[in-house]
Design a protein around this motif. Structure first.
Motif, PDB file in Angstrom:
ATOM      1  N   ASP A  13       0.866  -1.166   0.000  1.00 43.01           N
ATOM      2  CA  ASP A  13       0.000   0.000   0.000  1.00 43.01           C
ATOM      3  C   ASP A  13       0.910   1.224   0.000  1.00 43.01           C
ATOM      4  O   ASP A  13       1.427   1.619   1.034  1.00 43.01           O
ATOM      5  CB  ASP A  13      -0.895  -0.026   1.253  1.00 43.01           C
ATOM      6  N   LEU A  14       1.125   1.814  -1.185  1.00 47.99           N
ATOM      7  CA  LEU A  14       2.103   2.884  -1.318  1.00 47.99           C
ATOM      8  C   LEU A  14       1.500   4.232  -0.960  1.00 47.99           C
ATOM      9  O   LEU A  14       0.315   4.482  -1.152  1.00 47.99           O
ATOM     10  CB  LEU A  14       2.656   2.914  -2.738  1.00 47.99           C
ATOM     11  N   ASP A  15       2.361   5.092  -0.489  1.00 49.44           N
ATOM     12  CA  ASP A  15       1.977   6.447  -0.113  1.00 49.44           C
ATOM     13  C   ASP A  15       1.707   7.256  -1.388  1.00 49.44           C
ATOM     14  O   ASP A  15       2.568   7.333  -2.269  1.00 49.44           O
ATOM     15  CB  ASP A  15       3.112   7.067   0.701  1.00 49.44           C
ATOM     16  N   ARG A  68       1.761  10.317  -1.901  1.00 48.78           N
ATOM     17  CA  ARG A  68       2.682  11.447  -2.038  1.00 48.78           C
ATOM     18  C   ARG A  68       3.948  11.053  -2.779  1.00 48.78           C
ATOM     19  O   ARG A  68       4.685  11.905  -3.255  1.00 48.78           O
ATOM     20  CB  ARG A  68       3.038  12.007  -0.665  1.00 48.78           C
ATOM     21  N   SER A 124       3.969   9.264  -5.555  1.00 48.07           N
ATOM     22  CA  SER A 124       3.597   8.841  -6.908  1.00 48.07           C
ATOM     23  C   SER A 124       4.576   9.354  -7.962  1.00 48.07           C
ATOM     24  O   SER A 124       4.848   8.663  -8.952  1.00 48.07           O
ATOM     25  CB  SER A 124       2.175   9.277  -7.231  1.00 48.07           C
TER      26      SER A 124
END
Length: 175
Positions: A157-159, A161, A163
């Motif tokens: 689950d990537l942050d 911010r 991207s």
């Protein structure tokens, strides 16, 4: 349980041995109740040192159920409480506050055993409790306890911010 110290203070050198039961049903901190898994009586030895001074020595073992910080399963946590305090009953409340020696467990000539034990637990309360060093915790998406079951949720689950940096890495993979 309240222990009346006035009888002990009547004779200099008087020593009393007391088995004081802990009447607390749970330990409450920051609005969260932690129930006792096990508790035993507090073995107290109270000695009159003279000049309105009392020495209190005691010990007990008790266990609280504290949730694991990763999976929220209750973990029995042992507390070995050792009490060794010298109380000066000549001091007024204002003098104690000024010296930062607030004794909330001493009310007049009464010793409140539950408040004494509460204070000792509060001092020894752990910052983090884990059921196991290798605890996998809960799934961020579905809430499954990963120690007991596996789930098919997307693991990373990537942050959002990050991207822009993720796009840069994706562009380098194509080259």
């Amino acid at each position: 349980m309240l222990i009346d110290l006035s009888e002990i203070m009547s004779v200099k050198g008087n020593v009393e041995h007391i088995q004081a039961p802990i009447e607390l049903e749970s330990f409450c901190m920051e609005g969260i109740d932690y129930p006792f898994a096990a508790k035993s009586c507090l073995d107290l030895t109270i000695t009159n040192l003279g000049e309105r001074r009392v020495k209190i020595e005691g010990e007990t073992k008790l266990s609280l159920l504290i949730p694991c910080n990763r999976c929220l399963e209750d973990v029995p946590t042992l507390f070995e409480i050792q009490v060794d305090k010298e109380l000066d009953l000549k001091k007024r409340e204002e003098e104690r506050i000024k010296e930062l020696d607030e004794l909330n467990y001493l009310i007049g000539y009464n010793l409140d055993v539950d408040l004494l034990v509460y204070d000792e637990i509060l001092i020894d309360f752990p910052m983090k409790v884990l059921c196991d060093e290798d605890c996998k915790g809960l799934c961020n998406t579905c809430g499954t306890n990963r120690n007991k079951n596996t789930c098919d949720c997307f693991d990373t689950d990537l942050d959002p911010r990050m991207s822009v940096i993720r796009d840069i890495f994706n562009n380098f993979k194509e080259v």
